[in-house]
Enzyme design. Structure first.
Site, mmCIF file in Angstrom:
data_model
loop_
_atom_site.group_PDB
_atom_site.id
_atom_site.type_symbol
_atom_site.label_atom_id
_atom_site.label_comp_id
_atom_site.label_asym_id
_atom_site.label_seq_id
_atom_site.Cartn_x
_atom_site.Cartn_y
_atom_site.Cartn_z
ATOM 1 N N LEU A 86 37.429 -24.791 -51.223
ATOM 2 C CA LEU A 86 38.722 -24.343 -50.676
ATOM 3 C C LEU A 86 39.069 -25.037 -49.361
ATOM 4 C CD1 LEU A 86 38.633 -20.659 -51.857
ATOM 5 C CD2 LEU A 86 40.432 -22.319 -52.362
ATOM 6 N N ALA A 121 30.679 -18.788 -46.851
ATOM 7 C CA ALA A 121 30.273 -18.671 -48.260
ATOM 8 C C ALA A 121 30.597 -19.995 -48.952
ATOM 9 C CB ALA A 121 30.991 -17.522 -48.950
ATOM 10 N N PHE A 122 29.990 -20.227 -50.108
ATOM 11 C CA PHE A 122 30.126 -21.560 -50.724
ATOM 12 C C PHE A 122 31.543 -21.843 -51.199
ATOM 13 C CE2 PHE A 122 30.483 -22.519 -55.278
ATOM 14 C CZ PHE A 122 30.662 -21.256 -55.812
ATOM 15 N N LYS A 123 32.386 -20.824 -51.306
ATOM 16 C CA LYS A 123 33.784 -21.049 -51.695
ATOM 17 C C LYS A 123 34.473 -22.040 -50.743
ATOM 18 C CE LYS A 123 33.984 -17.558 -54.833
ATOM 19 N NZ LYS A 123 32.567 -17.173 -54.874
ATOM 20 N N ASP A 124 33.968 -22.104 -49.493
ATOM 21 C CA ASP A 124 34.553 -23.047 -48.528
ATOM 22 C C ASP A 124 34.405 -24.503 -48.977
ATOM 23 O OD1 ASP A 124 35.350 -21.116 -46.625
ATOM 24 O OD2 ASP A 124 33.337 -21.055 -45.762
#
Ligand SMILES: *Cc1c(COP(=O)(O)O)cnc(C)c1O
Length: 495
Positions: free
Chosen positions: A116, A110-113
């Site tokens: 993060l 997911a784009f949170k990577d």
């Protein structure tokens, strides 16, 4: 030129980038904003010859001005490496008359990577720069996606520990499996007997416990936060918009200086704010198209100037956008209030006490860069089926909201400017909803059968993040009642 950060809610002393990253949130409850948006100092032509890592450096060095070149390059190299299953880190795929910017090739798909993966490195570098000897303990409450991305980012990072609390019966089976199989001695995952709000409230309580903070300090620990209002998450997200433009230029899809539009499936308003910052750095971006699901607070805000969270919370098949308070919008409000902290504070207090606020006509005039709309569940499912039918390309449920809103935008405005759609999750993360959108016949299959079916249908290899959890052993089975959260933290830290 140095960029300093100050709060959106008071005229307190500005802090450096590294201090803002360590603190996360300002003491007055405001968010840190840069005192000015720096301009790109490389031409678009120069940027077009660069790798993702090189572009990331060119963007981030302008915001994180108290980091040395070597520090920043080290952080970037550690973040954007083989953890990503695409050499270019964020591939651009042309489909159905738009360019899909795939932001989901990292460890948790997911784009949170994107943010993060680098935040832990920015944080330990910031700790060193500010001579902080304590180990940083990240505390996170999650409703699913952020927890795993934060775990993957901080696992094994020296000088940090991470504790994630999730609602034991409130996340999807795949999300739970992703978290409880997390490796790394510095990680702890705990299922709480309560809902997400209980987890969030419990974490806030631990954060604000002064006695605990004192004991932690004695033992060499201090808390920090990895949530999306940290400036250390926002800045890395600006890079991929600049990279996408540079890539389109390099491939001859656009001419130098040609404007592009950007569509972003939005929840907390972090991703689209990063696109807005990219535009303000001088990237030729026209409209910023803000796509919402049935929780359409932002659509209503852009069309009426009233932000009103007093409404039914709708559970949708794009759960990462099921949000009624878009925290990062505060940074935009502050800006369109001409950086007036008092005015912004007044509006945010109205939001806290009455659940709504109304912006002035002058403020509304400054929102013309933005266009807001929303897609229903049926519209999102329809566009998944249509794009798959037309070009064999499978998008996830969040990206589908963006694609459906883009269709509405074109129909309404006739604007045919070339457009980048932020693709925020792999379809493998929301397999069941995606497959059901394509054909009702898949309903009876198990989750992992659907994964294999999707792989064949889309002609895409099953991502590592999914392969891993098929067989990975469960490493975390701790559960606790809400009032035992602090005890669990103490036990883990041995204090
Ligand atoms: C978090 C998330 C979003 C929303 O992004 P914001 O920055 O919160 O607006 C959209 N799609 C997916 C898949 C997400 O995980």
């Amino acid at each position: 030129m140095e960029v300093l950060y100050h709060s959106t809610r008071s005229k307190s002393e500005p802090v450096t980038a590294s201090q803002a990253i360590l603190k996360g949130l300002s003491d007055d409850g405001g968010l840190f904003v840069p005192d000015h948006i720096p301009s790109l100092d490389k031409s678009l032509k120069e940027l077009s010859g660069m790798t993702y890592q090189e572009v990331a450096y060119e963007v981030m060095k302008l915001f994180l001005t108290d980091f040395t070149a070597q520090e920043l390059k080290d952080c970037i190299d550690r973040a954007y490496d083989g953890k990503f299953d695409a050499e270019e880190i964020v591939p651009l795929v042309e489909a159905e008359g738009a360019f899909y910017l795939e932001l989901f090739h990292g460890a948790t798909i997911a784009f949170k990577d994107m943010a993060l993966s680098i935040l832990p490195h920015l944080m330990i570098t910031s700790a060193k720069k500010n001579k902080i000897k304590n180990e940083i303990v990240i505390l996170t409450a999650t409703s699913g996606d952020t927890g795993k991305a934060a775990l993957a980012g901080f696992a094994g990072v020296e000088g940090t520990k991470i504790i994630v609390f999730y609602p034991k019966n409130g996340v999807s089976p795949i999300q739970e499996r992703q978290m409880v199989t997390q490796k790394g001695d510095n990680t702890l995952v705990v299922g709480i007997h309560g809902n997400f709000d209980d987890a969030q409230t419990g974490v806030k309580k631990i954060f604000s416990d002064k006695e605990l903070a004192r004991e932690m300090d004695e033992k060499g620990f201090q808390f920090s936060s990895a949530n999306s209002i940290n400036i250390g998450r926002l800045v890395p997200q600006i890079c991929y918009y600049v990279y996408a433009y540079a890539k389109l230029l390099q491939e001859g899809k656009i001419a130098e200086g040609e404007s592009i539009n950007v569509v972003v499936p939005t929840g907390n308003f972090g991703n689209i704010l990063a696109a807005f910052y990219a535009k303000n750095m001088g990237l030729p971006v026209g409209r910023l198209i803000c796509a919402s699901n049935d929780n359409k607070v932002l659509y209503d805000f852009f069309s009426t100037g009233t932000y009103d969270r007093n409404r039914e919370f709708v559970l949708t098949s794009s759960p990462s956008m099921d949000i009624l308070i878009s925290s990062n919008l505060e940074r935009l409000i502050y800006r369109i209030a001409d950086n007036d902290a008092d005015k912004n504070k007044e509006l945010m207090e109205a939001l806290a006490s009455q659940g709504k606020y109304i912006i002035t006509a002058e403020m509304r005039e400054k929102l013309l860069d933005f266009y807001g709309n929303y897609a229903t569940e049926a519209e999102a499912a329809e566009i998944i089926r249509k794009i798959y039918g037309d070009c064999g390309y499978v998008i996830d449920t969040h990206t589908a909201v963006a694609a459906a809103v883009y269709e509405k935008y074109k129909a309404q405005t006739g604007d045919m400017t070339k457009t980048v759609i932020a693709s925020t999750a792999s379809p493998f993360k929301f397999t069941r909803s995606v497959m059901n959108a394509i054909d009702g016949k898949y309903d009876s299959m198990s989750d992992f059968e659907l994964v294999d079916e999707l792989s064949g249908l889309a002609n895409v290899k099953v991502p590592m993040a999914i392969e891993e959890i098929r067989t990975a052993p469960v490493l975390h089975d701790k559960q606790c009642d809400v009032d035992k959260m602090q005890a669990v933290v103490r036990e883990f830290l041995n204090i």
